[in-house]
Design a protein around this motif. Structure first.
Motif, PDB file in Angstrom:
ATOM      1  N   LYS A   1       0.840  -1.191   0.000  1.00 30.14           N
ATOM      2  CA  LYS A   1       0.000   0.000   0.000  1.00 30.14           C
ATOM      3  C   LYS A   1       0.876   1.243   0.000  1.00 30.14           C
ATOM      4  N   ASP A   2       0.416   2.283  -0.689  1.00 27.59           N
ATOM      5  CA  ASP A   2       1.089   3.577  -0.633  1.00 27.59           C
ATOM      6  C   ASP A   2       0.961   4.139   0.786  1.00 27.59           C
ATOM      7  N   ALA A   3       1.883   4.989   1.160  1.00 26.25           N
ATOM      8  CA  ALA A   3       1.876   5.562   2.514  1.00 26.25           C
ATOM      9  C   ALA A   3       0.613   6.381   2.782  1.00 26.25           C
ATOM     10  N   ASN A   4       0.012   6.939   1.734  1.00 24.38           N
ATOM     11  CA  ASN A   4      -1.195   7.754   1.920  1.00 24.38           C
ATOM     12  C   ASN A   4      -2.482   6.941   1.749  1.00 24.38           C
TER      13      ASN A   4
ATOM     14  N   PRO B   1      -5.113   7.060   4.958  1.00 23.53           N
ATOM     15  CA  PRO B   1      -5.803   8.348   5.121  1.00 23.53           C
ATOM     16  C   PRO B   1      -6.795   8.636   3.992  1.00 23.53           C
ATOM     17  N   LEU B   2      -6.474   8.229   2.762  1.00 21.01           N
ATOM     18  CA  LEU B   2      -7.392   8.472   1.654  1.00 21.01           C
ATOM     19  C   LEU B   2      -8.640   7.602   1.780  1.00 21.01           C
ATOM     20  N   VAL B   3      -8.464   6.350   2.174  1.00 22.19           N
ATOM     21  CA  VAL B   3      -9.609   5.466   2.412  1.00 22.19           C
ATOM     22  C   VAL B   3     -10.481   6.051   3.519  1.00 22.19           C
ATOM     23  N   ARG B   4      -9.857   6.495   4.595  1.00 13.90           N
ATOM     24  CA  ARG B   4     -10.599   7.083   5.717  1.00 13.90           C
ATOM     25  C   ARG B   4     -11.399   8.308   5.251  1.00 13.90           C
ATOM     26  N   ARG B   5     -10.810   9.115   4.375  1.00 15.22           N
ATOM     27  CA  ARG B   5     -11.502  10.318   3.887  1.00 15.22           C
ATOM     28  C   ARG B   5     -12.727   9.936   3.062  1.00 15.22           C
ATOM     29  N   PHE B   6     -12.595   8.934   2.175  1.00 13.44           N
ATOM     30  CA  PHE B   6     -13.769   8.449   1.436  1.00 13.44           C
ATOM     31  C   PHE B   6     -14.868   8.033   2.407  1.00 13.44           C
ATOM     32  N   ARG B   7     -14.493   7.274   3.427  1.00 16.15           N
ATOM     33  CA  ARG B   7     -15.485   6.792   4.403  1.00 16.15           C
ATOM     34  C   ARG B   7     -16.092   7.946   5.196  1.00 16.15           C
ATOM     35  N   ASP B   8     -15.280   8.930   5.577  1.00 16.99           N
ATOM     36  CA  ASP B   8     -15.790  10.103   6.294  1.00 16.99           C
ATOM     37  C   ASP B   8     -16.838  10.852   5.468  1.00 16.99           C
ATOM     38  N   LEU B   9     -16.718  10.755   4.142  1.00 16.32           N
ATOM     39  CA  LEU B   9     -17.662  11.418   3.245  1.00 16.32           C
ATOM     40  C   LEU B   9     -18.897  10.557   2.963  1.00 16.32           C
TER      41      LEU B   9
ATOM     42  N   VAL C   1     -10.988   3.192  -8.221  1.00 18.32           N
ATOM     43  CA  VAL C   1     -10.084   4.288  -7.859  1.00 18.32           C
ATOM     44  C   VAL C   1      -8.676   3.753  -7.655  1.00 18.32           C
ATOM     45  N   GLU C   2      -7.726   4.376  -8.312  1.00 18.18           N
ATOM     46  CA  GLU C   2      -6.299   4.100  -8.122  1.00 18.18           C
ATOM     47  C   GLU C   2      -5.738   5.203  -7.232  1.00 18.18           C
TER      48      GLU C   2
ATOM     49  N   SER D   1      -4.682  11.389  -5.250  1.00 16.58           N
ATOM     50  CA  SER D   1      -3.429  11.355  -4.499  1.00 16.58           C
ATOM     51  C   SER D   1      -3.471  12.199  -3.232  1.00 16.58           C
ATOM     52  N   SER D   2      -4.602  12.864  -2.979  1.00 20.83           N
ATOM     53  CA  SER D   2      -4.687  13.696  -1.775  1.00 20.83           C
ATOM     54  C   SER D   2      -6.116  13.686  -1.246  1.00 20.83           C
ATOM     55  N   GLU D   3      -6.270  14.099  -0.002  1.00 19.59           N
ATOM     56  CA  GLU D   3      -7.601  14.182   0.588  1.00 19.59           C
ATOM     57  C   GLU D   3      -8.451  15.220  -0.131  1.00 19.59           C
ATOM     58  N   ASP D   4      -7.838  16.308  -0.603  1.00 19.84           N
ATOM     59  CA  ASP D   4      -8.584  17.307  -1.370  1.00 19.84           C
ATOM     60  C   ASP D   4      -9.121  16.697  -2.666  1.00 19.84           C
ATOM     61  N   GLU D   5      -8.341  15.855  -3.314  1.00 24.04           N
ATOM     62  CA  GLU D   5      -8.803  15.194  -4.536  1.00 24.04           C
ATOM     63  C   GLU D   5      -9.936  14.217  -4.226  1.00 24.04           C
TER      64      GLU D   5
END
Length: 97
Positions: free
Chosen positions: A5-8, A11-19, A48-49, A82-86
């Motif tokens: 897994k990439d280092a980010n 956090p990106l998975v968590r952001r999708f779930r938070d939304l 999603v990649e 590649s980012s939480e903003d994206e």
């Protein structure tokens, strides 16, 4: 073979779930080039990649297997984030569609 897994990734998975999205992590499907996630929202599924801009590997973009998979996939386009903003932007886009 287990993919790394990439280092980010988390956090990106968590952001999708938070939304409010549901997320299936598909890093280890064993299918060459298969995207990292299947994300569900508003009755639709999206592939999603994830890329990490902090790593040389991530900055290079899609690898050969990922490019071939995306080229040959006959479903909806594959999204790269590649980012939480994206993550926020792509989810907002999906909800407007």
């Amino acid at each position: 073979m287990r993919s790394k897994k990439d280092a980010n990734h988390n956090p990106l998975v968590r952001r999708f779930r938070d939304l409010g999205c549901t997320v299936m992590e598909t890093v280890n499907t064993g299918i060459p080039g298969f995207p990292d996630l299947v994300v569900g929202t508003v009755g639709r599924n999206h592939l999603v990649e994830l890329k990490n801009p902090e790593s040389a590997y991530g900055r290079r973009g899609l690898n050969d297997n990922q490019t071939a998979f995306a080229r040959d996939w006959r479903g909806e386009r594959i999204y790269t984030v590649s980012s939480e903003d994206e993550v926020v932007a792509v989810v907002q886009n999906w909800r407007r569609a």
